[in-house]
Design an enzyme around this catalytic site. Structure first.
Site, PDB file in Angstrom:
ATOM      1  N   SER A 136       0.817  -1.211   0.000  1.00 50.91           N
ATOM      2  CA  SER A 136       0.000   0.000   0.000  1.00 50.91           C
ATOM      3  C   SER A 136       0.859   1.274   0.000  1.00 50.91           C
ATOM      4  O   SER A 136       1.556   1.546  -0.953  1.00 50.91           O
ATOM      5  CB  SER A 136      -0.955  -0.039   1.199  1.00 50.91           C
ATOM      6  OG  SER A 136      -1.893   1.004   1.149  1.00 50.91           O
ATOM      7  N   ASP A 193      10.474   5.693  -9.911  1.00 52.73           N
ATOM      8  CA  ASP A 193      10.122   6.230 -11.223  1.00 52.73           C
ATOM      9  C   ASP A 193      10.796   7.567 -11.513  1.00 52.73           C
ATOM     10  O   ASP A 193      11.062   7.897 -12.675  1.00 52.73           O
ATOM     11  CB  ASP A 193       8.600   6.376 -11.341  1.00 52.73           C
ATOM     12  CG  ASP A 193       7.913   5.044 -11.607  1.00 52.73           C
ATOM     13  OD1 ASP A 193       8.612   4.028 -11.707  1.00 52.73           O
ATOM     14  OD2 ASP A 193       6.668   5.026 -11.717  1.00 52.73           O
ATOM     15  N   LYS A 244      -0.463  -4.396  -3.011  1.00 49.79           N
ATOM     16  CA  LYS A 244      -1.749  -3.949  -2.485  1.00 49.79           C
ATOM     17  C   LYS A 244      -1.927  -2.488  -2.915  1.00 49.79           C
ATOM     18  O   LYS A 244      -1.632  -1.564  -2.168  1.00 49.79           O
ATOM     19  CB  LYS A 244      -1.780  -4.106  -0.969  1.00 49.79           C
ATOM     20  CG  LYS A 244      -3.183  -4.083  -0.351  1.00 49.79           C
ATOM     21  CD  LYS A 244      -3.686  -2.666  -0.201  1.00 49.79           C
ATOM     22  CE  LYS A 244      -5.057  -2.622   0.423  1.00 49.79           C
ATOM     23  NZ  LYS A 244      -5.581  -1.241   0.508  1.00 49.79           N
TER      24      LYS A 244
END
Length: 530
Positions: A297, A308, A322
């Site tokens: 999460s 990224d 998740k």
């Protein structure tokens, strides 16, 4: 109790309004769909009324409604749940990070709630509650056979109120009685931090709560004043928490106007994008983020955003996957519905969520081998590095850890290390210079024999098991004497992933060199497999 089917339909409509969904009905559902829902609600009310009126035994309407709700929830993903009063209160405590109580962590051991450790500075800590204390009574009532939840419900309460507990402590013949005044307990989401060798800072974030980013910012300022050459952000086994906390933690490393994460749902107007504001950016040194298969999460949002944007090297094992958003909807006065409404995507457009985890009870076994990335969909970071989709965050440097041996699992499952720590510290003083030598090992083995824990002699003498036993004994003794920080003091110097990362810092002191370093490590690992 006579139920009018119009009442049932009205209740359902009120739930829809409370969920903020009524306008969706009006604007985005056609008339036929709306009529079908009303017909289904009418059918439900007729079944309920027939059961209440005619079933051979009298049924409770509330219990029947609860059973119907449970049935509906079973048709959804495992993250969508109906929360009763107790569960809802616990959810609010997790997100706020504070509650009225004593300040202890407890589990059930030998049929009684047992203290793992008190939180430093709390009422329990000040009156002398110790790790290993068995809570045998609360307000004069025996706690034998209670669950941890039973005990927590009795121990928590309004600040300023008192609770009486009776404690059984190893080495004492009689119980200890305490009357403790409850206070607001603030559970830190950052469980440990320190400056390691080579001026590398280490910060362990256990979960993401309201004040996580603020606390992290303060710790980083302190590290930077000491001269920080690198940072290890440990998100291993961090189950997640608040989206806002994940956004704010990511913001500390990204600079201004960087996309952190975005969500997609089946209602386009509900989709959201979250950007950094760059108010308190920390830069000028390389960052490593540690993750594993239990990082989920909010942890995955942070790891994905920093990966990224090429702001950190991600090290460890592929995360859980998740990446779904749960909206908490109040139902009535003291319950709620936690409903999956969206999914998270990283800035490179990778979906964090692994749908396989929702479908398969043995998700860990069904999860693709994290080293087999050739067939997984490729994405690209801001700097052009390849990252992989398919659910979860695949690390830049995957480090395979040895699996637990049968002996190690047995001793952990039996709580042998914790029980020995409680026993050992009755007659032995321990400080940070303590080592598990042959004499301590012999005492541990004798303790196992006394507790009738059967040990395979050949397995006991294997080097990997002896090394594990030494570290686990030290971990629990330090936890018993020093609290949560004691476990970190004991284990960090032997943590293989930490040691590997420190070696990387020495060999590649900048992020660009680190990216090249981990690429070489990945190639080396693959060649050794072949």
């Amino acid at each position: 109790m006579k139920f009018n089917k119009r009442v049932v339909i009205l209740v359902a409509l009120l739930v829809l309004v409370a969920a903020g969904s009524f306008y969706v009905w009006a604007e985005e559902r056609d008339k036929a769909a709306q009529e079908a829902v009303f017909e289904d609600l009418e059918r439900f009310s007729e079944v309920l009324q027939s059961i209440l009126d005619l079933y051979v035994e009298e049924m409770d309407s509330e219990e029947m409604i609860d059973a119907a709700i449970d049935g509906m929830m079973r048709e959804l993903d495992p993250h969508s749940v109906y929360l009763d009063k107790h569960q809802y209160e616990n959810l609010m405590i997790d997100t706020r990070g504070e509650f009225g109580g004593l300040g202890i962590t407890i589990v059930v051991r030998d049929e009684y709630p047992t203290v793992i450790s008190p939180i430093e500075g709390t009422p329990a800590w000040r009156v002398g509650i110790q790790g290993g204390d068995r809570i045998v009574g609360i307000e004069g009532e025996t706690t034998r056979g209670w669950t941890s939840e039973d005990a927590v419900e009795k121990l928590r309460g309004s600040p300023g109120t008192q609770v009486r507990i009776a404690v059984s402590r190893e080495g004492l013949d009689e119980n200890l009685d305490f009357t403790i005044t409850r206070e607001i307990i603030r559970v830190p989401s950052i469980s440990y931090y320190q400056m390691l060798d080579d001026r590398v800072g280490y910060i362990r974030i256990a979960r993401f709560a309201e004040k996580t980013a603020r606390d992290l910012h303060g710790i980083l300022l302190g590290f930077e004043e000491q001269g920080l050459d690198g940072l290890i952000l440990d998100l291993r086994s961090n189950p997640g928490g608040l989206l806002n906390a994940a956004r704010d933690v990511s913001d500390l490393f990204l600079g201004k106007d960087k996309l952190i994460v975005y969500t997609e749902s089946r209602i386009p107007s509900h989709n959201q994008k979250f950007y950094s504001n760059g108010k308190n950016t920390h830069s000028g040194y390389p960052v490593v983020v540690l993750v594993n298969g239990a990082s989920a999460s909010a942890s995955e949002i942070v790891a994905g955003a920093l990966q990224d944007w090429d702001k950190a090297v991600i090290v460890g094992q592929t995360t859980f996957g998740k990446g779904s958003v749960q909206t908490v909807i109040r139902i009535g006065e003291d319950s709620a519905l936690k409903l999956t409404t969206q999914k998270y995507y990283t800035p490179s457009h990778r979906c964090i969520h692994n749908d396989r985890n929702d479908r398969d009870e043995e998700a860990a076994e069904a999860k693709p081998d994290s080293t087999e990335t050739t067939e997984r969909e490729k994405y690209y970071t801001n700097g052009g590095r390849v990252v992989y989709g398919g659910g979860g965050i695949t690390p830049d440097w995957e480090i395979d850890l040895p699996e637990f041996t049968d002996l190690q699992l047995k001793l952990e499952r039996n709580n042998s290390f914790f029980s020995f720590a409680v026993h050992y510290t009755v007659d032995h003083e321990v400080d940070e210079s303590f080592v598990v030598d042959t004499a301590v090992l012999d005492l541990f083995r004798a303790f196992l024999d006394e507790k009738k824990v059967e040990i395979d002699e050949a397995a006991w003498n294997e080097e990997e098991n002896l090394d594990y036993v030494k570290l686990a004994v030290k971990r629990e003794i330090f936890r018993k004497e020093l609290g949560t920080k004691g476990a970190y003091i004991a284990t960090l110097p032997e943590d293989q992933e930490i040691l590997s990362v420190l070696e990387m810092f020495r060999a590649a002191p900048t992020l660009d060199r680190m990216f090249a370093y981990v690429e070489e490590q990945q190639k080396l690992a693959k060649s050794e497999e072949q």
